[in-house]
Every structure is written in C-alpha cells, then in structure tokens.
Design an enzyme around this catalytic site. Structure first.
Site, mmCIF file in Angstrom:
data_model
loop_
_atom_site.group_PDB
_atom_site.id
_atom_site.type_symbol
_atom_site.label_atom_id
_atom_site.label_comp_id
_atom_site.label_asym_id
_atom_site.label_seq_id
_atom_site.Cartn_x
_atom_site.Cartn_y
_atom_site.Cartn_z
ATOM 1 N N SER A 425 0.666 -1.222 -0.063
ATOM 2 C CA SER A 425 -0.001 0.010 0.000
ATOM 3 C C SER A 425 0.755 1.476 0.001
ATOM 4 C CB SER A 425 -1.062 0.157 0.996
ATOM 5 O OG SER A 425 -0.503 -0.757 2.211
ATOM 6 N N HIS A 446 -2.584 -2.687 -6.343
ATOM 7 C CA HIS A 446 -2.875 -2.010 -5.164
ATOM 8 C C HIS A 446 -4.414 -2.243 -4.856
ATOM 9 C CE1 HIS A 446 -3.542 1.139 -1.730
ATOM 10 N NE2 HIS A 446 -3.559 -0.076 -1.306
ATOM 11 N N GLU A 458 -5.705 0.215 -7.835
ATOM 12 C CA GLU A 458 -4.497 1.115 -8.134
ATOM 13 C C GLU A 458 -3.607 0.319 -8.977
ATOM 14 O OE1 GLU A 458 -4.511 5.095 -5.536
ATOM 15 O OE2 GLU A 458 -3.376 3.449 -4.804
ATOM 16 N N ASN A 496 -3.607 6.631 -0.760
ATOM 17 C CA ASN A 496 -3.378 6.888 0.564
ATOM 18 C C ASN A 496 -2.160 8.086 0.704
ATOM 19 O OD1 ASN A 496 -4.383 4.651 1.507
ATOM 20 N ND2 ASN A 496 -2.680 3.136 1.274
HETATM 21 P P1 NAI Z 1 -2.048 -9.794 7.057
HETATM 22 O O1 NAI Z 1 -1.021 -9.769 8.193
HETATM 23 O O2 NAI Z 1 -3.549 -9.989 7.291
HETATM 24 O O3 NAI Z 1 -1.623 -10.892 5.942
HETATM 25 C C1 NAI Z 1 -0.236 -11.450 5.632
HETATM 26 C C2 NAI Z 1 -0.169 -12.640 5.474
HETATM 27 O O4 NAI Z 1 0.903 -13.043 4.582
HETATM 28 C C3 NAI Z 1 -0.158 -13.457 6.792
HETATM 29 O O5 NAI Z 1 -1.300 -14.502 6.600
HETATM 30 C C4 NAI Z 1 1.374 -14.129 6.567
HETATM 31 O O6 NAI Z 1 1.236 -15.564 7.282
HETATM 32 C C5 NAI Z 1 1.743 -14.411 5.079
HETATM 33 N N1 NAI Z 1 3.000 -14.433 4.919
HETATM 34 C C6 NAI Z 1 3.858 -13.704 5.371
HETATM 35 N N2 NAI Z 1 5.148 -14.001 4.643
HETATM 36 C C7 NAI Z 1 4.882 -15.175 3.822
HETATM 37 C C8 NAI Z 1 5.723 -15.497 2.948
HETATM 38 N N3 NAI Z 1 7.051 -15.535 2.854
HETATM 39 N N4 NAI Z 1 5.050 -16.436 2.092
HETATM 40 C C9 NAI Z 1 3.557 -16.746 2.060
HETATM 41 N N5 NAI Z 1 2.737 -16.038 2.997
HETATM 42 C C10 NAI Z 1 3.467 -15.308 3.942
HETATM 43 O O7 NAI Z 1 -1.736 -8.331 5.814
HETATM 44 P P2 NAI Z 1 -2.687 -7.981 4.934
HETATM 45 O O8 NAI Z 1 -3.640 -6.919 5.722
HETATM 46 O O9 NAI Z 1 -3.290 -8.858 4.171
HETATM 47 O O10 NAI Z 1 -1.579 -7.001 4.113
HETATM 48 C C11 NAI Z 1 -0.904 -7.857 3.144
HETATM 49 C C12 NAI Z 1 -0.512 -6.583 2.235
HETATM 50 O O11 NAI Z 1 -1.339 -5.923 1.384
HETATM 51 C C13 NAI Z 1 0.645 -5.586 2.725
HETATM 52 O O12 NAI Z 1 1.574 -5.197 1.789
HETATM 53 C C14 NAI Z 1 -0.534 -4.400 3.137
HETATM 54 O O13 NAI Z 1 0.099 -3.122 3.092
HETATM 55 C C15 NAI Z 1 -1.196 -4.395 1.742
HETATM 56 N N6 NAI Z 1 -2.532 -4.056 1.912
HETATM 57 C C16 NAI Z 1 -3.340 -3.897 3.006
HETATM 58 C C17 NAI Z 1 -4.361 -3.576 3.139
HETATM 59 C C18 NAI Z 1 -5.254 -3.488 4.268
HETATM 60 O O14 NAI Z 1 -6.509 -2.809 4.209
HETATM 61 N N7 NAI Z 1 -5.122 -4.511 4.994
HETATM 62 C C19 NAI Z 1 -5.073 -2.756 2.060
HETATM 63 C C20 NAI Z 1 -3.999 -2.631 0.642
HETATM 64 C C21 NAI Z 1 -2.941 -3.292 0.637
#
Ligand code: NAI
Length: 718
Positions: A425, A446, A458, A496
């Site tokens: 993000s 994104h 995005e 953002n």
């Molecule tokens: P989250 O913490 O809910 O999920 C991340 C997942 O990735 C976890 O289940 C973890 O076990 C897994 N993971 C970590 N390392 C890994 C690897 N090496 N191989 C496979 N899986 C792995 O995080 P979330 O919120 O889903 O965010 C993910 C990405 O999306 C981040 O970059 C965040 O900035 C971006 N993002 C998040 C938004 C939100 O509202 N939460 C909105 C838009 C983008």
C-alpha cells in the site's frame, strides 16, 4: 453488403432502407446509436418520408451495429445540440400520430432514451437476449423522454418503479413476458441479431398494417396506481444513495402518471428532468460515468499484445490475500493461494468459505456456485507452485525486506513471461522490482479492503514496468469487474498519499478544539461514507503509526506535527482490532463509542503544543479536510502520479467513500471554483502556516484563468 450501405442517408447518422412496402430506418451512430441531434433529425426525416410515400405501409426502427440504441447522447447535455430541433418529444408526437404502424426492432440494448424511443413506437420486437432498461438514475436523472409516463401504461406501476429506481435492465425474454415487448426472437448470437430481429419486425409491421387501429399506447391513457403506496416508496429510498434525489423524483413522476392527464404528466417529468440535469449532483455523476470509462484507457497499450493470464498465484492468505483470491475465483479463474504456515492457510480458507456462505445466505450464490468458486482456490504451503503462474500477486506483510526477499525468490522460480505484482500500500515498487533481474515484469496491484468487494484497483507503474504488463493488468482488472486506475510510484500512490494531509488536518482540528465524533460527523454529513477517525480505527492505527515512524527522519522539523495519533497508539489502542482507538468498541461490535480518555488525551496534546482550544464549526472541518485533499491531488497531477484529475476522482469515490454525487475531490474543486479554492488555501496558509502552500499547478491554472483541471493535458504516469 450491409443494409446500411444499400440505403439512402437521411442524416450523417440515420439511413432509410426500403424492404418492399416497409421502410426500415437504421440508426447508425456508433458506438451505441446515441440520440444526438443528427440522429433525432434523421429519424424525424425518415418518418416523414415514410408517411408521405403511399407505397409504404409501415416503418421499422432498427440499430446498425451491436445495439438498437443506448440512449441520449449524454455528452451533448447542457449544450445547444441537446435542444436542437427535433427533440425526442417531436419524434414521439410523430410516432403517436402516425397512421402507419411503427415497430422498434431491438437487439443488443434499448436503454434510456433508446427504450423511450421504442416506447413511443406502436410495437416492440426484441431479441431474447437484448437488454431493455431506464438507467437514468445512475447518472442522477429521471427518464426525460416520456419513460416515466409510458412505461407504467405498458407494464404497470410497481414494475415501472422497480425498473426506474434500480436502473436495472430486463432481458428481451422478460420484456415479452411482462408486456413491454410484443414479440421476441431467439437469435443466433450478436452477429445475426439485427438482421433476425429486423426480419421479424418487418413481418410483424406488415401484419399490423393490415389490421389498422389506433396507436396502442396513445389509446391507453388511464394508469391505475391505487394499489401502490407512493409515500412508502419515497420513505424507503436510502438517503445516502448516490442518486437519492433522482430516485425520489422518479417516484413522483410515476405518481404523476397515475394522477395527471398524459400530456401534463409528460410536462411534469420534463420539469423534473430539466431541474436534475442542470443540478450539480447529476453533473457530478455524469462526470464520474465518463471518468470510470476513461480510467482503464491506456494509449501505449494499443500497440502491444496482451500477455496470457490464465493461472494466478497469491502469496499470503491474510486480510488482503483472501479477498484477492476471491476476486479471481469470482471471475472464473483458478487461483493458487500460497502461505508459509498451515494455521494461516486454514484461517484464510475458513474465512473464504464464510464470506461465500454469507453471500449464499443472501440468495446471491447457489450452493453449487459456492462450491465451484471454492474449488477454484487451491491452498498450498509449496512456494514453488508459482512456477506455473502467469501472474503472482504478493500480499504478505508490509515489510520491505520481506517483500524484496520474496521477489528475489519469485525471480528464480517464475516463468519468463510471468507478471510479478505486489499489493503493497505504500512501499516503493521500484525498490521491490530492483530485487529481481526483470523489473519490466514487476508492477503494483493495489487492491482495497475488502478486496472481493471494493471496485478500485490502483495499478502502480514502476519506472521499468513494460507497457504490455500494464495493459494486461488493466484488462485483467476489468475481467475482475474492477475499475483500474494507473498511478505512478510515490509514497502512498494516489489514494493513501492524499490521506496523509487529510488525516493531518483532522489531527490539527482535534488539537484546536474538535472531538473525533465532531470531525467524523461533519464529514459524513458532507457525504463521506465514513469519517477520518472512524476510518483510521477500521484500517488499524498501527499501520499509519509504522508509516509515520518510517517517514519521521524526512519530516521537516519546522512544520507543525500533531501527536494525537501517536499518543493513542502508545496506549496500545490500534482501532477496532484492539477494541479501542479514537473511539472505544464493545466486544464484537463495530459501533464507535466516544471515549472520555481520548478527549482528555487530545486536550493534553493541545496543552503541550500550546494550542488554545476553541469552538470548531462543521463547515471549517469540511473545508480544511477537502482543501487538503484537493491541494495534494493537484500536486499528484502535476507530478504525473495520476494521468488525469478524473482518475483521482475515481480513486476517491471507489476506494475512499467520497460521495459520488459530488463527483470526487477534483471535480468538487471545480464546482467550488478553482479560484475560490486557491483563495481559501492562501487564507489557511496565512492562518496556519506552511502546510498550506498551494500546489503550483493550482496557482498556475488560476493565474491563467482556467476553470478546470482538464486544461492540463493528460500526463504520462511516471
Ligand atoms: P496480513 O497480516 O493480514 O496477512 C499477511 C499474510 O502473509 C499472513 O497470513 C502471513 O502468514 C503471510 N505471509 C507472510 N510471509 C509470507 C511468505 N513468505 N509467504 C507466504 N505468505 C506469507 O496482511 P494484509 O493486511 O493482508 O496485508 C498484506 C499486504 O497488503 C501488505 O503489503 C499491506 O500493506 C497491503 N494492503 C493492505 C490493506 C489492508 O487494508 N489491510 C489494503 C491494501 C494493501
């Protein structure tokens, strides 16, 4: 040879073809045969010619190309062409007084003014798969060509209200069943539609001519609305809906159809239409209508071949990974969902099932469809499955080191033509791309949370991203029924990045005397789906905290900085996830409850900063929040991070709950007047200091007398 080529041109967009004793008027105004001035003139001339020719017994109206008629030419609204003679009403009058039957031959679509034209005809013959509807409410209007008066006379009041209020079309088959169409034909696909429907319509017309009789609708002037509770209908309109006013006006028009003589009902409808078409709300919705269609266009994409995109791998089954996987599965694409630990994958798959079950419980998915979609998602702990993917979307933790490591591994394993995307993000897509030997294949995708619901995507162009990768991703987004907006790399991209000054002002307003609920209330009253404080609580305050810490070294020391958010985070309050942030939350509830602890904390922040608290008006809150968005938007535009002001509007409406009926922040600025916007920003600089330096582009446009952002030529996204 096409029927149009053999025929006589009546205007640049209408031609006249004789089929023995029947005249066929072909609307030929690509792409959707919109009823612009020349098309209206052509139809009028064609009807006149057919009526004067004794060897012609009836007329068929048909559409060249893929559709019958997509409606009024909305580009001509509020221009002289829109009111040039003949108007739709003049055509309707010709149709209703014609002694020779006129039949509309409908294939593809008859929407808006297109359906109204057909409603004026004696009869309608349709392709079974055609779509017929009055979607005007979607652009903040009521049907303005008699639709609200004629449709109830054909299909009844309730069905009319359903069609007009939702704007949803019915199929030709349904149209025939409810009396909207007089005959339907099952066609053999789009290529044959017009020919087959016209053949049936010509035959139908010939038989109608042999019968002779009055115009069916002109004869049916009574509409029974006694069983409809119009007041209840009005009360049930969601006042927060983007088109609430248009829906209410539509209900009043249909009510008028049940009470007024036909001619007065038409005048009533016209008055409502004229008032709405001049109003800011409809102008804003029309702006968005075009903005949404413009956003996916990518000139460089015209010259490149799209990459194959059949198999997708998602890395990370967290909040985002789950929603992204569902988006692809919903579009019928197989997805591999890759995690590093079993517990996370179990949690993710359980969440996906639960989400689908909720959809199914609302009747929007059958049990079979639910299983089919689930079956498209294959969970795995095996990283190397990415070797089979055409597209990998990385959605792991927001940590640059982890993302770089993952992209290094992807580089080794993925096939040469694969697209490698990150859902970051805020992190630098160029740095992530540089971890690979193929930065041209790396792009930011994104998605917004919840990714299976939110329409915005995005598409982040890195400095090396290849045009074919961009074009493929823009097309892919549309396959997912998302609205893609191409943006450049910078801190926070478009959406953002604009939140940063928006939240900054919110923090300042708190220190100066507002409460979180007052700030939120002012902005939801303005029309935002959610206020900034409630949004921070929903998104997780820890995420912004981490960003602020990361950016702290580059923050200019002389600029004012609100410590409110940091101090809330220091208490371990990260928003809804910890049941406390700017508000507190009861267990299991998402309802924000004002918290005296936070009021005291804010008062203390103000005391420490030496700020005397005062009464803050809702108007000041809205003005400062909006001008902060607009000023940053102008910088984004000037830097080429967004290609068009309208792209920024699409981002804010579809990703951040900006009210569609205000058109998005950049369009809203135009409705305020760019000159006034600049003057207010300068006044705020006077009062609050250097944060309010006006964007150079804004200052330049105003100095040059420009009233619109579109006076900036579309720029290349960097
Ligand atoms: P989250 O913490 O809910 O999920 C991340 C997942 O990735 C976890 O289940 C973890 O076990 C897994 N993971 C970590 N390392 C890994 C690897 N090496 N191989 C496979 N899986 C792995 O995080 P979330 O919120 O889903 O965010 C993910 C990405 O999306 C981040 O970059 C965040 O900035 C971006 N993002 C998040 C938004 C939100 O509202 N939460 C909105 C838009 C983008």
């Amino acid at each position: 040879m096409s029927p149009v080529a053999e025929s006589l041109r009546l205007s640049p967009t209408v031609s006249y073809e004789r089929q023995a004793d029947i005249a066929v008027l072909w609307l030929d105004n690509p792409p959707v045969n919109g009823l612009g001035d020349t098309t209206r003139a052509g139809i009028h001339a064609g009807l006149k010619q057919a009526l004067e020719d004794d060897s012609i017994v009836g007329v068929v109206l048909a559409g060249a190309g893929k559709v019958f008629c997509g409606g009024a030419d909305i580009r001509q609204f509020n221009t002289p062409a829109a009111t040039a003679w003949p108007l739709s009403a003049n055509i309707q009058q010709c149709l209703e007084t014609s002694p020779k039957p006129v039949v509309a031959a409908i294939h593809g679509v008859a929407l808006g003014g297109g359906l109204e034209l057909a409603l004026g005809c004696h009869y309608r013959v349709v392709a079974g798969d055609a779509r017929l509807g009055l979607p005007e409410v979607n652009i903040g209007l009521v049907p303005g060509g008699g639709g609200t008066q004629r449709l109830p006379r054909l299909v009844g009041v309730e069905r009319t209200l359903d069609m007009i209020q939702t704007g949803a079309p019915v199929t030709g088959k349904v149209a025939a069943a409810i009396g909207l169409a007089d005959a339907a034909v099952d066609t053999n696909g789009p290529a044959h539609d017009a020919v087959e429907v016209v053949a049936l319509a010509v035959e139908f017309c010939r038989q109608a001519a042999a019968r002779t009789g009055p115009h069916p609708l002109a004869a049916a002037r009574e509409v029974n609305g006694s069983c409809v509770d119009f007041e209840a209908r009005l009360g049930a309109v969601n006042r927060k809906a983007r088109n609430a006013r248009a829906q209410q006006a539509a209900i009043l028009c249909v009510k008028a159809a049940t009470q007024l003589p036909f001619i007065d009902g038409l005048a009533f409808e016209r008055e409502r239409f004229d008032a709405l078409v001049r109003g800011t709300e409809s102008k804003s919705l029309r702006h968005l209508f075009f903005a949404e269609r413009e956003a996916p266009k990518f000139a460089e994409g015209a010259e490149v071949a799209l990459r194959a995109l059949d198999r997708v791998a998602i890395l990370g089954a967290g909040t985002m990974g789950v929603g992204i996987a569902m988006s692809f599965a919903n579009a019928g694409m197989p997805v591999m969902l890759v995690e590093r630990e079993q517990a996370a994958i179990d949690r993710g798959m359980a969440l996906i099932r639960r989400n689908y079950e909720v959809t199914a419980s609302k009747g929007k998915l059958t049990a079979a469809q639910l299983e089919e979609r689930l079956a498209r998602i294959t969970p795995t702990l095996e990283f190397d499955v990415v070797a089979a993917a055409d597209l990998v979307v990385e959605a792991v933790f927001e940590d640059l080191a982890i993302k770089k490591e993952i992209f290094r591994r992807l580089d080794k394993v993925c096939r040469p033509s694969a697209i490698l995307a990150t859902n970051t993000s805020r992190l630098d897509v160029n740095v992530i791309a540089a971890a690979t030997s193929r930065p041209g294949d790396v792009i930011g995708l994104h998605f917004f949370s919840p990714a299976n619901v939110m329409k915005l995507l995005e598409v982040v162009r890195g400095k090396a991203t290849s045009p074919d990768v961009i074009a493929t991703c823009l097309a892919m987004a549309q396959r997912l029924q998302k609205i893609p907006v191409l943006v450049g790399v910078c801190e926070g991209f478009v959406g953002n990045r604009m939140l940063t000054p928006y939240w900054r002002e919110a923090g300042f307003l708190l220190e100066e005397g507002a409460s979180p609920q007052q700030v939120d209330r002012a902005l939801t009253d303005f029309g935002m789906a959610m206020g900034p404080m409630a949004m921070a609580d929903l998104a997780g305050m820890d995420i912004n905290w981490a960003t602020r810490k990361r950016l702290a070294p580059t923050r200019p020391a002389h600029l004012r900085y609100s410590t409110v958010a940091d101090r809330i985070c220091e208490l371990g309050r990260f928003g809804q996830k910890t049941s406390a942030g700017y508000y507190r939350y009861e267990p299991g509830s998402r309802t924000p409850i004002p918290d005296p602890v936070i009021d005291a904390l804010i008062a203390d922040c103000a005391r420490v900063a030496g700020i005397a608290r005062r009464e803050i008006s809702g108007q000041e809150i809205v003005e400062r929040a909006m001008l902060a968005l607009i000023n940053e938007g102008a910088r984004i535009l000037e830097e080429g991070i967004a290609r068009r002001a309208s792209d920024i509007d699409v981002v804010y409406v579809h990703g951040y709950g900006f009210p569609a009926w205000r058109g998005g922040p950049m369009f809203y600025a135009e409705t305020l007047g760019l000159e006034k916007v600049l003057a207010r920003i300068l006044a705020l600089r006077e009062q609050h200091g250097a944060h309010w330096e006006p964007a150079p582009l804004l200052a330049r446009l105003v100095a040059g007398g420009a009233g619109s952002w579109s006076e900036v030529p579309a720029v290349q996204v960097k």
